[in-house]
Design an enzyme around this catalytic site. Sequence first.
Site, PDB file in Angstrom:
ATOM      1  N   LYS A 178      -7.759   0.978  -2.373  1.00  0.00           N
ATOM      2  CA  LYS A 178      -7.200   0.474  -1.111  1.00  0.00           C
ATOM      3  C   LYS A 178      -7.253   1.542  -0.019  1.00  0.00           C
ATOM      4  CE  LYS A 178      -5.161  -2.039   1.968  1.00  0.00           C
ATOM      5  NZ  LYS A 178      -3.821  -2.629   1.865  1.00  0.00           N
TER       6      LYS A 178
ATOM      7  N   THR B  32       0.857  -1.179   0.000  1.00  0.00           N
ATOM      8  CA  THR B  32       0.000   0.000   0.000  1.00  0.00           C
ATOM      9  C   THR B  32       0.894   1.230   0.000  1.00  0.00           C
ATOM     10  OG1 THR B  32      -1.737  -1.166   1.224  1.00  0.00           O
ATOM     11  CG2 THR B  32      -1.834   1.248   1.198  1.00  0.00           C
TER      12      THR B  32
ATOM     13  N   LYS C 110       0.797   4.260   8.618  1.00  0.00           N
ATOM     14  CA  LYS C 110       1.365   4.608   7.311  1.00  0.00           C
ATOM     15  C   LYS C 110       0.267   4.779   6.273  1.00  0.00           C
ATOM     16  CE  LYS C 110       2.449   1.494   4.602  1.00  0.00           C
ATOM     17  NZ  LYS C 110       1.829   0.742   3.468  1.00  0.00           N
TER      18      LYS C 110
END
Length: 300
Positions: free
Chosen positions: A174, A99, A242
């Site tokens: 995502k 990701t 993150k």
Amino acid sequence: MVQKIAFLGLGVMGSAMAANLVKRGHSVIGWNRTKNRPTIVLFSSAGGVLADSLEAAVSEADIVFSCLGDVPDVTEVLIGEKSAMSFAKANTLFIDTSTIGSDAAKYIGKALMNDGLRFLDAPISGGDVGARNGTLTFMVGGELADMQECLPLFEAMGSNIKHCGAIGSGQAVKLCNQSLVSIYMLALCETMQIAAKMGIDPQLVVDVCGSGAAGSWALTNLGMKVAKGDYAPGFAIKHMLKDLRLVQEISQELNQDPDQDSGDLPAIALAIQNFFKVSQLDDGLGAEQGTQAMIRAYRH
């Protein structure tokens, strides 16, 4: 023709994914920057072959999967100096399942394609359970023909493979997924707090609410972990922080665009606040715990 596959990044997710490819009869050579990482055993015990170097892993591969950490990690391994791009043969298809956000995916994809290579961004969802069971969701951005070429590989690792559009589109979906997941965790933690105060068995909450309109993957798979204080990582808080950083970055970009109105994201901000609070516990080791450890923010 048998496709030769390289798999770069054999952590909690990557090792299980690569192992599932091996179990389906595919030829897989794995590589990890940290040679003695315990998770590698899952891949090697399935019959996977470990490469001594990045060059050895990539040079003969037809398809290169990567499952790494943050943007700098993916950039360094795929397109940096003495990277996978340097050793790959022409027309190799790179598939990154990390990701990293749409901008990074587009940047990396452009660099690879300028070097005569192909690229799909294919971030995943489903946690360590999905990785082990081969039931991951893949959100794929890039050429549809490239995705279809390696569909059997995706199907060896996942049960839901969705083409989302051009390169970067998989990452965009995502980030939407991570927004939902982080907010679900807020709701799950607060619900378990309420249940405990009312003397309700948390398993009853999982069983009953999970079968109705309030049902979710988080409730089914993490509900009892929250209730019991099981903080073993399936997806670590440091990784969620993150991902939410990437969500905030794209939101800020949209706020600067007069044609877009992303608005404020107060629920995301609260999720970040709680995850960060837990990440600082235990002298910073809280960051290594699973996202269900958010409940600790309510108990400290």
